[in-house]
Design a protein around this motif. Structure first.
Motif, short mmCIF file in Angstrom:
data_model
loop_
_atom_site.label_atom_id
_atom_site.label_comp_id
_atom_site.label_asym_id
_atom_site.label_seq_id
_atom_site.Cartn_x
_atom_site.Cartn_y
_atom_site.Cartn_z
N CYS A 362 3.97 -6.47 31.16
CA CYS A 362 5.55 -6.18 31.23
C CYS A 362 6.55 -6.87 31.33
O CYS A 362 7.84 -6.78 31.60
N GLY A 363 6.06 -8.06 30.45
CA GLY A 363 6.84 -9.12 30.22
C GLY A 363 8.04 -9.97 32.06
O GLY A 363 7.82 -10.03 32.79
N ALA A 364 9.37 -9.92 31.58
CA ALA A 364 10.15 -10.46 33.04
C ALA A 364 10.50 -9.00 33.33
O ALA A 364 11.65 -8.23 33.68
N PHE A 365 9.28 -7.90 33.87
CA PHE A 365 9.79 -7.37 34.92
C PHE A 365 10.66 -5.97 33.70
O PHE A 365 11.52 -4.78 34.73
N TRP A 366 9.86 -5.41 32.86
CA TRP A 366 10.54 -5.04 31.54
C TRP A 366 11.85 -4.57 31.74
O TRP A 366 13.15 -3.55 31.76
N SER A 367 12.97 -5.61 31.92
CA SER A 367 14.32 -6.53 31.78
C SER A 367 14.59 -7.06 29.94
O SER A 367 14.06 -7.19 29.20
#
Length: 540
Positions: A362-367
């Protein structure tokens, strides 16, 4: 595929009155057999398999000459077969491997997400399906850390950003991989998202193993022992082993839940997990790779604070000491790094113990800002793009690792190994104080990274633990925006463990110059990337 179940007791319908009944004791016995036709039930002519290990995460037994096994039937435990090399197991309706069952006669604590429902006790047979020899020379494993969707929208990002490009990439090339691993934080606190996420992962048609993370807990549980009941109801055991011809895999819950304390969890292992490890490792082969998959890293991720209990780490490392080929895989940090454990960490093996702390799916929480397909950028705080890893293992115990940025890996001719940042224009003749930066996603402390201008000589770049300039620029754009640029903005840039810099010359001819960067990846060989900058004459 439906599990093969042998009834151990008469139907309750034959016994009356119901109010006078005492529950029969739970059963944890059965037969391990060769499911030659793969139909999920034992047919005539399908023999029992001797010498197959079955465990409940604490005790471990071996099937007898007829394939029979017996474990103590203890409420709250999860029984599983340790899949041996040369066999596969069937799939459940949700696509997960069918290799376990929960022993739960009495109702457990009432939990928001259900926990493990009480069920009529039955015995479990395990069918092992003969596996055809693979045609590829190495075991190919997909490694996901922290898919971590918060909502159904995030599950859709996961499917379109990770799963579908992998499927597109594999068309005409055979299976996507031989095995898949997810290293915890399967979802972000909302455990009702498990079915949707599993449906997306099942599209890959790969046997998939999971370890739980701190966001997979039943936070309304009153104690650590009950904090993974809802997780185990879906995924099965939280501590188990699985074997392939090239490698043995041990997946462990390493999140110790501490309700009412701050922080509410710490990395570590329970006493019964050590019991299982001692029993399993005594039987595990040492001539292949041993992979330990967990969520929380074994190193202390926060400076000056014990984030994984040191006593547990030393005890685990002592059990692993005699294994010449060990790889630790962890997640949790939403950054990417390689750590080599030595004596100061309690490791006393012949060579440093490698831990690969895998970047987040998700990387940085899908941001971050959404692209043309409506998928967030999701770059992590260290500048690593979200994605997944691949682990390739050969029969001699050696392995290769690679990082694959989501979608970029499918779109590019070859998977990009780094990102570059350089100024677009500099004044010709200016003091040479401006740099090109290379974020080498799989870079390590001793990585060799070099750059050259045009076709000049190669020069070394210096490792620099600082924030990735590309992400800093994105932070600035978010700061300057008068309205939200996405649902959540990109994370604040943090010092990256894999960033290198080289000073750009300003004494060349006016005009555009090519910057080329190369690094020697220990597993993929030489990797290159390039960009340009321009020198311009300026008047005072």
């Amino acid at each position: 595929m439906r599990p093969s179940v042998t009834a151990c007791f008469l139907s309750l319908a034959l016994i009356a009155p119901a109010t006078a009944l005492a529950l029969p004791p739970p059963c944890n016995s059965g037969t391990v057999y060769e499911d030659r036709n793969g139909n999920g039930r034992r047919d005539d002519g399908e023999p029992g398999l001797p010498g197959i290990r079955v465990s409940d995460g604490v005790d471990l037994v071996v099937s007898d000459a007829h394939g029979s096994y017996h474990l103590p039937a203890i409420d709250g435990r999860t029984s599983f077969v340790i899949k041996p090399p040369g066999y596969r197991v069937g799939r459940r309706d949700n696509g997960l491997p069918d290799f376990s069952f929960n022993v739960q006669r009495e109702p457990g604590p009432k939990l928001k997400y259900g926990g493990i429902p009480a069920s009529f006790p039955s015995c479990r047979d395990y069918g092992l399906i003969p596996q055809q020899a693979r045609t590829r020379p190495q075991l190919d494993v997909l490694v996901f850390a922290d898919p971590q969707p918060k909502t159904a929208t995030d599950v859709d990002y996961y499917r379109r950003d990770i799963v579908e490009p992998l499927l597109a990439q594999s068309r005409g090339r055979g299976t996507v991989a031989d095995l898949g691993l997810s290293l915890g934080d399967i979802v972000h606190d909302d455990l009702s998202l498990y079915p949707a996420l599993n449906r997306a992962t099942a599209l890959l048609d790969v046997p998939w193993l999971h370890a739980p993370g701190n966001h997979d807990l039943d936070f309304d549980a009153g104690r650590d022992e009950d904090s993974l009941l809802s997780y185990r109801n879906v995924f099965g055991p939280d501590t188990y082993a699985w074997e392939e011809p090239e490698a043995s895999f041990v997946m462990l819950d390493d999140v110790i839940y501490r309700p009412g304390q701050r922080p509410a969890y710490i990395g570590g292992l329970r006493e019964e997990q050590f019991g299982f490890l001692e029993r399993y490792l005594a039987t595990a082969r040492k001539d292949r790779l041993l992979v330990i998959g967990v969520h929380i890293p074994f190193f202390d991720a926060a400076p000056g604070r014990e984030t994984f209990r040191h006593a547990d780490r030393e005890r685990l490392f002592a059990l692993l000491r005699d294994f010449p080929h060990v790889l630790l895989l962890s997640g949790h940090g939403h950054v990417q790094r390689h750590v080599y454990h030595g004596a100061k960490d309690g490791w006393h093996g012949a060579a440093p113990l490698h831990e690969y702390n895998v970047g987040a799916a998700c990387g940085a929480f899908w941001s971050g800002v959404k692209d043309g397909q409506g998928i967030p950028d999701a770059t992590m705080a260290d500048g690593t793009p979200n994605g997944y890893a691949r682990l390739a293992v050969d029969a001699a115990g050696s392995y290769r690792l690679s990082w694959h940025p989501a979608r970029l890996a499918a779109a590019a001719a070859s998977t990009p190994a780094m990102s570059l940042h350089a100024p677009r224009v500099l004044r010709r003749g200016a003091y040479p104080a401006f740099s090109v930066f290379a974020n080498v996603y799989m870079g390590q402390d001793d990585s060799r990274v070099e750059f050259r201008i045009d076709d000049g000589a190669w020069a070394p770049m210096q490792r620099s633990e600082q924030a990735d300039p590309n992400l800093l620029a994105e932070n600035a754009r978010d700061d300057q925006a008068a309205a939200l640029r996405g649902y959540d903005r990109s994370p604040e840039a943090e010092p990256s463990a894999h960033l290198w810099r080289g000073t750009l010359p300003t004494d060349l001819a006016a005009g555009e110059h090519r910057i080329e960067v190369r690094t020697l990846d220990p597993w993929r060989g030489e990797q290159r990337a390039q960009t340009v900058y321009r020198l311009q004459d300026a008047k005072e």
